[in-house]
Design a protein around this motif. Structure first.
Motif, short mmCIF file in Angstrom:
data_model
loop_
_atom_site.label_atom_id
_atom_site.label_comp_id
_atom_site.label_asym_id
_atom_site.label_seq_id
_atom_site.Cartn_x
_atom_site.Cartn_y
_atom_site.Cartn_z
N ARG A 150 15.13 54.00 89.20
CA ARG A 150 13.75 53.55 89.42
C ARG A 150 12.76 54.30 88.53
N THR A 151 12.96 55.58 88.37
CA THR A 151 12.04 56.35 87.53
C THR A 151 12.12 55.90 86.08
N LYS A 152 13.33 55.60 85.63
CA LYS A 152 13.51 55.12 84.25
C LYS A 152 12.80 53.78 84.03
N ASP A 153 12.70 52.96 85.10
CA ASP A 153 12.04 51.66 85.00
C ASP A 153 10.53 51.77 84.79
N VAL B 25 -19.98 40.79 80.86
CA VAL B 25 -18.84 40.14 81.50
C VAL B 25 -17.55 40.75 80.94
N CYS B 26 -16.57 40.96 81.79
CA CYS B 26 -15.25 41.40 81.30
C CYS B 26 -14.17 40.70 82.11
N GLN B 27 -13.00 40.62 81.53
CA GLN B 27 -11.89 39.96 82.19
C GLN B 27 -10.58 40.52 81.65
N ALA B 28 -9.72 40.94 82.58
CA ALA B 28 -8.40 41.46 82.20
C ALA B 28 -7.42 40.32 82.02
N GLN B 29 -6.51 40.50 81.09
CA GLN B 29 -5.45 39.52 80.91
C GLN B 29 -4.43 39.65 82.04
N ALA B 30 -3.95 38.53 82.53
CA ALA B 30 -3.02 38.53 83.67
C ALA B 30 -1.73 39.28 83.32
N ASP B 31 -1.17 39.94 84.33
CA ASP B 31 0.11 40.64 84.19
C ASP B 31 0.82 40.58 85.53
N ASP B 32 1.84 39.73 85.62
CA ASP B 32 2.52 39.51 86.89
C ASP B 32 3.26 40.74 87.38
N ARG B 33 3.59 41.67 86.48
CA ARG B 33 4.36 42.84 86.87
C ARG B 33 3.49 44.04 87.23
N PHE B 34 2.19 43.89 87.17
CA PHE B 34 1.32 45.04 87.42
C PHE B 34 1.53 45.61 88.82
N ASN B 35 1.57 44.75 89.82
CA ASN B 35 1.73 45.23 91.19
C ASN B 35 3.14 45.76 91.44
N PHE B 36 4.09 45.32 90.61
CA PHE B 36 5.45 45.84 90.72
C PHE B 36 5.48 47.35 90.51
N ASP B 37 4.63 47.84 89.61
CA ASP B 37 4.64 49.26 89.29
C ASP B 37 4.29 50.12 90.50
N ILE B 38 3.20 49.79 91.17
CA ILE B 38 2.79 50.61 92.31
C ILE B 38 3.81 50.49 93.44
N SER B 39 4.44 49.34 93.58
CA SER B 39 5.49 49.20 94.60
C SER B 39 6.69 50.08 94.26
N HIS B 40 6.96 50.18 92.97
CA HIS B 40 8.05 51.04 92.49
C HIS B 40 7.74 52.50 92.80
N VAL B 41 6.51 52.90 92.50
CA VAL B 41 6.10 54.28 92.78
C VAL B 41 6.19 54.56 94.27
N LYS B 42 5.72 53.63 95.08
CA LYS B 42 5.78 53.80 96.53
C LYS B 42 7.21 54.01 97.00
N ALA B 43 8.13 53.21 96.47
CA ALA B 43 9.53 53.34 96.87
C ALA B 43 10.08 54.71 96.52
N ILE B 44 9.77 55.18 95.32
CA ILE B 44 10.23 56.51 94.89
C ILE B 44 9.69 57.59 95.82
N LEU B 45 8.40 57.54 96.08
CA LEU B 45 7.77 58.55 96.94
C LEU B 45 8.34 58.52 98.35
N PHE B 46 8.55 57.32 98.87
CA PHE B 46 9.05 57.20 100.24
C PHE B 46 10.47 57.74 100.35
N PHE B 47 11.33 57.43 99.38
CA PHE B 47 12.70 57.96 99.39
C PHE B 47 12.67 59.48 99.44
N GLU B 48 11.86 60.08 98.57
CA GLU B 48 11.83 61.54 98.49
C GLU B 48 11.25 62.15 99.77
N TRP B 49 10.18 61.56 100.25
CA TRP B 49 9.52 62.05 101.47
C TRP B 49 10.46 61.91 102.66
#
Length: 403
Positions: free
Chosen positions: A268-271, A370-394
């Protein structure tokens, strides 16, 4: 602890011991009862009289002659135990080293004709020291044979792989589903507790852990399983496991949990890689005159920051909670310099209370800007990944802190 093959001490050695520590302790020592330490110490004692000067000579001899069944000197035995404790619970080793230094200081400070009081104090320090050495051997099971564990994983592209372990007394390897522990909330304690020695080791590991250097699971493995543990891989590997941990009430289950978690956390960390975010900006009413700016959410830099926040919960012995892990991660990273520019622009929504951390690719209008970010479907995947890592360790820490 392996039994000591005691050598019958000379009669004058027995008399010296009786003078120094009393008849009761001497009797227990010679009987091989709880005072195994004294059996070791007198197992090569020179024949001396009971004067303070003779006591000094005997003490000097005790530091050199064999005092264990396999021929180690007192100095050698202390060095062996200190080396072992350094990899298990460094504070215990430091305390034992302080006792050894106190004895050496008292002994080297004795004049050739010491007073009875000074000689008695040196004997007392020796008695305390060797008792502590043997207590460490027994407590941490340093002389017990290390059981062997065989482990492997069926590696694939998912984060839910099958692990296989063959533990002592198993006829064949057995499949282990880490998800039962990490995602399905199964209680592997089964009514047992880790015990004060294990929880003490874990608490000290948390205190010593530097999140900037990586996750805590490798440190837990080093101190509980063994400093030379091998990471689980696709090929079956056999490794020795600390007798202390394997024979603890939680050992059989948690040696599998820690080894499997160590593997999946590496994956997961490598991802986690830096995530690029492109933001277009313009001023009303000229959307055609867009300017594009590139930002980077640097997850390899953010993960240690989030880990440091989780460490505060470990130090407080807070029970692990999966949703809380995400909220704490957001709390830790939302003000970081790799995130705050995007939060300030309004193209990243971050809310520590709810754990929300998401890319907003709608137009953000502030007056004529005005500003607008370009869409990225995997953006929320990252924080979910971090959460999983932290939860496993905790969770690994919190489970083993339940003493």
């Amino acid at each position: 602890m392996a039994p000591i093959r005691a050598v019958a001490p000379p009669l004058d050695g027995v008399r010296l011991l009786q003078t120094a520590v009393g008849n009761g302790v001497t009797a227990r020592a010679l009987a091989g009862g709880t005072a195994v330490v004294h059996r070791q110490i007198i197992a090569g004692a020179p024949a001396v009289a009971g004067s303070p000067a003779a006591t000094r000579a005997a003490l000097l001899a005790y530091t050199k002659v064999p005092v264990t069944g396999d021929g180690r000197s007192l100095r050698g035995e202390i060095a062996r135990v200190l080396k072992a404790l350094a990899g298990i619970q460094p504070s215990a080793g430091a305390a034992l080293k302080d006792q050894a230094n106190a004895f050496v200081t008292a002994l080297t400070g004795l004049p050739k004709a010491p007073t009875a009081e000074d000689a008695a104090e040196a004997v007392r320090l020796l008695t305390v020291l060797v008792a502590a050495v043997n207590q460490a051997i027994v407590t941490y099971r340093l002389d017990d044979a290390a059981p062997s564990v065989t482990a492997r994983v069926e590696e694939d592209d998912s984060h839910h792989m099958n692990y296989f372990f063959k533990l002592p007394n198993d006829d064949a390897e057995k499949i282990f589903d880490l998800d039962r522990w990490s995602r399905k909330n199964e209680d592997f304690h089964k009514g047992n507790v880790a015990g004060p020695t294990i929880t003490g080791i874990v608490d000290e590991a948390v205190n010593d852990w530097d999140p900037a250097g990586g996750g805590i699971v490798p440190l837990l493995l080093a101190r509980l399983v063994g400093r030379t543990h091998e990471p689980v891989s696709g090929s079956a590997g056999t490794q020795d496991v600390s007798a202390l941990f394997m024979n603890s009430p939680l050992g059989r289950d948690y040696v599998r949990i820690l080894l499997a978690a160590d593997h999946i956390l590496r994956v997961r960390t490598k991802d986690l890689t830096p995530r690029g975010v492109n933001v277009d900006s313009w001023r009303k009413p000229t959307p055609a005159e867009r300017k594009r700016a590139a930002y980077t959410v640097d997850w390899p830099r953010l993960l240690p920051v989030a880990r440091a926040r989780i460490r505060t919960e470990m130090l407080a012995r807070t029970p692990a909670a999966e949703d809380r892990a995400r909220s704490l991660a957001v709390e830790a990273i939302m003000g970081h310099d790799t995130v705050s520019p995007l939060v300030n622009l309004g193209v990243v929504k971050a809310d520590a209370a709810t754990g929300e951390f998401a890319l907003n690719n709608r137009r953000v209008v502030r007056g004529v800007d005005v500003c607008q970010a370009q869409a990225d479907d995997r953006f929320n995947f990252d924080i979910s990944h971090v959460k999983a890592i932290l939860f496993f360790e905790w969770k690994a820490v919190a489970d083993l802190q339940r003493g």
